[in-house]
Design an enzyme around this catalytic site. Structure first.
Site, PDB file in Angstrom:
ATOM      1  N   SER A  79       6.546   9.022  -6.378  1.00 60.00           N
ATOM      2  CA  SER A  79       7.838   8.842  -5.705  1.00 60.00           C
ATOM      3  C   SER A  79       8.568  10.167  -5.551  1.00 60.00           C
ATOM      4  CB  SER A  79       8.694   7.868  -6.496  1.00 60.00           C
ATOM      5  OG  SER A  79       9.994   7.897  -5.972  1.00 60.00           O
ATOM      6  N   HIS A  99       0.516  10.976   4.723  1.00 59.74           N
ATOM      7  CA  HIS A  99       1.068   9.777   4.136  1.00 59.74           C
ATOM      8  C   HIS A  99       1.245   8.652   5.154  1.00 59.74           C
ATOM      9  CE1 HIS A  99       3.563   7.225   1.797  1.00 59.74           C
ATOM     10  NE2 HIS A  99       4.663   7.505   2.436  1.00 59.74           N
ATOM     11  N   ARG A 119      11.430  15.829   3.354  1.00 58.33           N
ATOM     12  CA  ARG A 119       9.987  15.833   3.133  1.00 58.33           C
ATOM     13  C   ARG A 119       9.251  16.943   3.865  1.00 58.33           C
ATOM     14  NH1 ARG A 119       8.252   9.433   3.748  1.00 58.33           N
ATOM     15  NH2 ARG A 119       9.207   8.803   1.793  1.00 58.33           N
ATOM     16  N   ARG A 154       9.401   9.513   9.933  1.00 62.90           N
ATOM     17  CA  ARG A 154       9.881   8.241   9.401  1.00 62.90           C
ATOM     18  C   ARG A 154      10.703   8.463   8.139  1.00 62.90           C
ATOM     19  NH1 ARG A 154       8.446   4.998   5.463  1.00 62.90           N
ATOM     20  NH2 ARG A 154       6.495   6.061   5.045  1.00 62.90           N
ATOM     21  N   GLY A 163      -1.815  -7.011   6.755  1.00 61.72           N
ATOM     22  CA  GLY A 163      -0.795  -6.352   5.936  1.00 61.72           C
ATOM     23  C   GLY A 163       0.574  -6.934   6.221  1.00 61.72           C
ATOM     24  N   LEU A 164       1.607  -6.138   5.960  1.00 60.41           N
ATOM     25  CA  LEU A 164       2.958  -6.663   6.169  1.00 60.41           C
ATOM     26  C   LEU A 164       3.148  -7.123   7.599  1.00 60.41           C
ATOM     27  CD1 LEU A 164       5.359  -4.407   4.114  1.00 60.41           C
ATOM     28  CD2 LEU A 164       4.539  -6.696   3.644  1.00 60.41           C
ATOM     29  N   ALA A 165       2.661  -6.340   8.565  1.00 62.99           N
ATOM     30  CA  ALA A 165       2.854  -6.722   9.957  1.00 62.99           C
ATOM     31  C   ALA A 165       1.918  -7.878  10.328  1.00 62.99           C
ATOM     32  CB  ALA A 165       2.630  -5.520  10.861  1.00 62.99           C
ATOM     33  N   GLY A 166       0.632  -7.668  10.170  1.00 64.87           N
ATOM     34  CA  GLY A 166      -0.349  -8.682  10.573  1.00 64.87           C
ATOM     35  C   GLY A 166      -0.197  -9.977   9.804  1.00 64.87           C
TER      36      GLY A 166
END
Lengths: 639, 244, 231
Positions: free
Chosen positions: A286, A403, A332, A437, A44-47
């Site tokens: 959203s 989430h 949230r 987060r 993904g974005l990190a890996g």
């Protein structure tokens, strides 16, 4: 097992820590880099960004993902955007402000130095992605566009329509494929990590299963990187992808990596409610919908009238009533908890009473259909596609859903876990978001870790560490392989009467009820009993067909659910141990008179890092104390 | 809802497959198509029969992992929608549905409805990127990009790599997929330095993977869940002819 | 462009042709040539409505420049051959690309014309062969054939009902072939525009219909006795 929970943050002024750390790092000679083998699990974005960047530096990389392509990782589904302290809007943003907002948003349960570094790097990420060809939204003048997101008072969110995650991931994926073509990365799609191999106290390899032919294989390396995402699917229903799982980090945990803050799980208030038992996942919409929509439930429990026939005086706009100044725009967690509370009182709407109305009638009256369509058209279409209801005419129904998971494997400042040589990045680690987060920060963290932090820190580890050559025929590899094979065989041999899904669904329900968006000690203890019982049942009564050498999706799922059972237990233990409320962790016993989360900084201003002590032993708690030298802990209020 | 399903069952890549008949008795209009199959699989498992293998992941129409043919149409009857976002209310009680995997030499069947699409990855690896190592980028606002250009690039970049275009194409061509990436990167100023090499390498590679040729028929455009336009293919053709 | 620039033109052309895009480019290019010929041919044929003298004078005019005539014929022949060879190669690629077909397949985004190019094409080719034998060389039209008496040859040819019907059938195939081919050639060479492409498609349809109608008008006229009654 000795436990070193030193964060290894250099000393000095926070603005200079990362520079200092980088300068103090020992470097790997460029000519030697190709002699090092690094395994990156997850794309993904990190890996993906880590694998690409490490290969660019010259390391030998193998990258693994369970999906059929590196491009499918669930980062792809992030809609909103990515934060960066560029201050392009000249509205007073700065690295310090992003740092401050993130620490405060995390309700003072994150490490200041890490968060500051994240804010610093955020600006480089945008540059990098633009250069890669990420088609960010632009202004007419050609400059990058920004929007304000998740209650931030500055516009620092960069976005590519509602597909920011997709575009950022494709950027990383393309960089990764470039390295595949150059022969510096070998990609292993449809391959799942099932075991970690630790030799002489260092992570030296992994054991994988080829999901197509079932082959169990070992891979030796000098360092292992986990970028395997969050564990929200422990709840069965979440906004995660179907395949998202905790197996890689869980098996690492069982090999000595401490698991930090497992009970910190984030709930998103605006998801499409469950429509039936067959439901396989939840879809997020959203949060911006709350800018114009009004949330309400009928005043009378069990009111079966269609929403349009319920007159104004018989409606309860409960957020507006309870939080007059913020109304529908409360954060949230506050919104989520209140929605659940009214449903628990029997006021919920929809066929199963698990939903509240999000009504656009007033906004449409005030602004006209055209404006609403322009603002939310794609979301309304998505809602219509899934529910078959037209939100221009009937109020939407929403319900909170799991989430994101802030918890994850504990890492120090260099993103290394308590197992030397095992690095953990992105959502899989616990690091930067504390107990909660902020919107548009997940993408930022994944890419910061992968492009700009890990490539340095892993070099430092390799340069400083004496690493003997290891081979996959070592006893440690063979032992791990046979362990993995045993689990597989055991799952296939039970041939009980219930499907994996039915167990997973039941586990999810227990966790959602007792360790979801609000928890209490009684419930958590009850949950622990139920989970243990259910797990027992699982190992006696689950039915997994097919063989170990098949393309066997039920078997894949079965292995993941087995790990979810154990993780669920740890989550409850952690939630029970943390006798305070903070961020997304809301213990009903600890709240202010305004029903706000009541922190206990005296006793719980720490990272709870849990260490595995054996199959039937309770885990051991190690605390990393948190110091706040820059951002003073305060109590939030949205009244 | 009751549905009659004819599903392609194939044990492995080398084994012959065949259509097998199933009755889905417990379908519900609010289910997604994949949830309907999940329920069928639960029933099959309890009966001791091998469940139907199919790929899916995000189930919100963006990861591109799902996809198969429903009654001869890639991703089924709803336009601009992947099978995971297709809901059963689109069908009628008593409908008969034929469900088959994507078929192309470049997409060999792994099992049942799951196919191997790594050929797409290799097309990207052949040149579908901008070479910019981490750390070497100038400030994001150094190069201004007109909004319409950014929007057009985004239209092309929306491709999810699901393979429906190949599946629907009578020639099993990957032109829409390849063209989308070439258009996305070729439209942006950052993509200019490698533009010629990119198109030459990617097109050559798509043939190497044994995808067919594009004959401008337009089936791909009709089934694309992200509604990518044939225009991207024209752009690829133009770039290719120019670069050759 | 580094390695590309130093290649010879021949090398570049060969590489272009190697790719399917190159083959489509050749099909588009030859398609334009053949279409141009069709327009010219139709304009020539329509002179039949102006009477035998004009028609025969036109034929004589063409034959008065044998060099040009043969040059054009050679160009057409090369175009036809290239068009056919490329299409056969592309079809072979298609067969290879999907060895196992679908049990059920629906077409939802394509025109009937576009999917039947490999039917309409051979029909037209077969017809062209017959047509040349019939009215150019007279091989199949021996009884009445007289070289350079274009008008007579044409009328006698079309008085045979099966010939006229075959002609009309071929022209319908041609019309379909052109409908897809005319807009498709723009796409093949890389010309596409959200606003103009739909216009091109509509134009292609009208041109295809009008062209076929023009050709068909002649056998219809002969069969209904509007033309050639004096013969």
């Amino acid at each position: 097992m000795s436990m070193d929970l030193s964060s290894r943050v250099p000393s000095g002024a926070i603005e200079r820590l990362w520079d200092k750390a980088r300068f103090e790092m020992k470097l790997v000679n460029p000519a030697n880099k190709r002699k090092y083998n690094i395994l990156v699990v997850g794309s993904g974005l990190a890996g993906g960004s880590a694998a690409a960047s490490l290969a660019e530096l010259g390391y030998n990389v193998k990258c693994f993902c369970f999906q059929d392509s590196a491009r499918r990782a669930h980062s792809i589904a992030a809609q909103g955007g990515i934060n960066a302290a560029k201050n392009y809007q000249n509205d007073g943003d700065s690295i310090y402000r992003l740092f401050y907002d993130t620490v405060k948003g995390g309700d003072f349960r994150s490490r200041e130095a890490n968060v500051y570094r994240l804010a610093q790097i955020s600006v480089n990420i945008i540059d990098q992605c633009v250069a890669q060809g990420v088609p960010f939204a632009r202004e007419y003048g050609g400059t990058l566009a920004n929007r304000s997101f998740g209650g931030a008072q500055v516009s620092r969110t960069f976005y590519a329509r509602g597909q920011t995650g997709q575009q950022l991931l494709l950027g990383a994926y393309q960089a990764l494929e470039r390295q595949v073509d150059a022969g510096r990365v070998k990609m292993f799609p449809r391959t799942e990590m099932l075991g970690l191999v630790v030799i002489d106290g260092k992570a030296r390899g992994i054991v994988t299963r080829d999901l197509v032919n079932g082959k169990i294989e070992s891979h030796a390396a000098d360092a292992v990187v986990l970028g395997t995402g969050g564990y929200g699917n422990v709840y069965y229903l979440s906004t995660n992808a179907r395949g998202s799982n905790c197996t890689a980090i869980w098996r690492a945990y069982k090999h000595g990596a401490a698991f930090a803050n497992p009970c910190f799980t984030q709930i998103h208030p605006t998801c499409i409610p469950v429509s039936g038992d067959y439901q396989s996942k939840l879809t997020l919409m959203s949060e911006s919908l709350r800018n114009d929509g009004r949330i309400w439930v009928p005043l009378k429990p069990g009111d079966q009238r269609p929403p349009n026939e319920i007159p104004e005086p018989e409606r309860d706009y409960f957020l507006e009533r309870r939080y007059p100044s913020f109304g529908n725009l409360v954060p949230r967690d506050v919104a989520s908890r209140n929605c659940k509370a009214v449903c628990d009182e029997g006021l919920g709407v929809g066929n199963n009473g698990l939903g509240v109305y999000l009504d656009f009638a007033d906004a449409i009256k005030r602004l006209g259909v055209a404006v609403i369509r322009e603002r939310y058209g794609n979301l309304f279409d998505m809602y219509e596609r899934i529910t078959g209801e037209d939100p221009y005419k009937v109020p939407m129904r929403i319900y909170p859903a799991i989430h994101y998971t802030m918890g994850g494997l504990w890492v120090d400042y260099s993103l290394m876990s308590t197992v030397p040589g095992l690095f953990v990045i992105g959502e899989a680690n616990f690091s930067d978001h504390g107990a909660n987060r902020l919107g548009a920060s997940a993408l930022m963290q994944g890419l910061a870790d992968g492009y700009f932090i890990l490539p340095y820190t892993i070099g430092e580890y390799l340069a400083r560490t004496k690493l003997d050559k290891v081979q996959t025929d070592y006893a440690e590899f063979k032992r791990e392989e046979s362990e993995v094979e045993t689990i597989t065989k055991r799952l296939l041999s039970i041939r009980g009467e219930r499907t994996v899904t039915s167990f997973h669904r039941e586990l999810g329900k227990v966790l959602w009820d007792y360790c979801g968006m609000s928890r209490n000690a009684v419930g958590l203890k009850l949950a622990l009993g139920k989970i243990r019982e259910l797990r027992e049942g699982y190992w006696h009564n689950v039915d997994v067909l097919g063989g170990p050498e098949d393309f066997n999706q039920a078997l894949e799922h079965a292995g993941r659910v087995a790990d979810f059972f154990e993780l669920a237990e740890l989550m409850c233990i952690d939630a029970l141990d943390r006798n305070e409320s903070c961020g997304a962790h809301f213990r009903e016993e600890y709240q202010t008179p305004d029903n706000e989360a009541l922190r206990d900084d005296q006793r719980y201003c720490y990272v709870a890092a849990w260490v595995f002590k054996g199959a039937n032993q309770p885990p051991e708690l190690h605390a990393e104390p948190l110091k706040f030298e820059y951002v003073r802990p305060t109590q939030r209020s949205y009244k | 809802m009751r549905l009659t399903l004819h599903i392609w069952r194939q044990k492995g890549p080398k084994e012959p497959g065949r259509m097998v008949h199933y009755e889905a008795r417990n379908a519900n209009p609010d289910m997604s198509f994949l949830e309907m199959l999940d329920v069928l699989n639960e029933e099959l498992t309890l009966k001791g029969e091998d469940p139907v293998a199919f790929d899916s992941d995000c189930r919100e129409g963006i990861c591109g992992m799902c996809g198969f043919m429903i009654n001869g149409v890639a991703h089924g009857p709803r336009r601009g929608t992947t099978v995971c976002q297709l809901h059963m209310r689109k069908f009628k009680d008593g409908d008969v549905l034929y469900i088959e995997p994507w078929r192309a030499r470049a997409f060999p069947v792994i099992k049942d409805l799951a196919v191997n699409r790594t050929a797409f990855d290799r097309i990207i690896a052949a040149g579908g990127y901008i070479s910019v190592p981490a750390g070497s980028a100038p400030d994001g606002n150094t190069i201004l990009i007109p909004k319409p250009v950014a929007e057009q690039a985004m239209d092309a970049a929306a491709c999810i790599g699901c393979g429906a275009c190949v599946a629907a194409c009578p020639n099993a061509s990957a032109a829409l997929f390849t063209g989308a990436k070439i258009a996305h990167l070729g439209l942006l100023p950052q993509g200019q330095p490698e533009r010629d090499q990119r198109v030459l390498k990617m097109v050559a590679h798509s043939t190497l993977e044994q995808f067919g040729s594009c004959t401008n028929i337009g089936e791909c455009e009709a089934v694309c869940p992200k509604e990518i336009k044939l225009e991207v293919i024209a752009r690829m053709n133009r770039d290719f002819i120019k670069a050759s | 462009m580094s390695s590309v620039a130093i290649d010879s033109h021949v090398g570049r052309a060969a590489r272009l042709y190697q790719a399917y895009i190159g083959k489509k480019f050749v099909m588009a290019l030859t398609g334009v040539i053949l279409f141009g010929y069709l327009v010219g041919h139709l304009l020539g044929n329509l002179q039949a409505f102006l009477g035998p003298e004009r028609m025969d004078a036109y034929a004589a005019f063409l034959h008065s420049m044998p060099n040009v005539l043969w040059l054009v014929r050679a160009l057409l022949l090369v175009s036809v051959v290239a068009h056919i060879v490329a299409s056969i190669q592309l079809t072979a690629l298609k067969r290879k690309a999907r060895p196992q077909g679908y049990v059920k397949k629906e077409a939802i985004g394509s025109s009937y014309a576009s999917r039947t190019m490999m039917w309409s094409g051979p029909i037209i080719a077969a017809f062209v062969v017959f047509h040349i034998l019939d009215v150019t060389t007279g091989v199949t039209n021996t009884a009445q054939y007289r070289e350079l008496h274009a008008y007579e040859n044409l009328v006698y040819s079309f008085r045979r009902i099966p010939v006229s019907i075959a002609y009309i059938f071929a022209m319908v195939a041609l019309s379909m072939h052109l409908y897809h081919g005319l807009w498709s050639m723009f796409q093949s060479v890389g010309i596409s525009h959200p606003r103009y492409t739909p216009v091109i498609k509509r134009l292609a349809m009208w041109v295809a219909i009008l062209l076929a109608a023009g050709f068909i008008s002649i056998p219809i006229s002969v069969m209904t006795g509007l033309m050639g009654t004096k013969l």
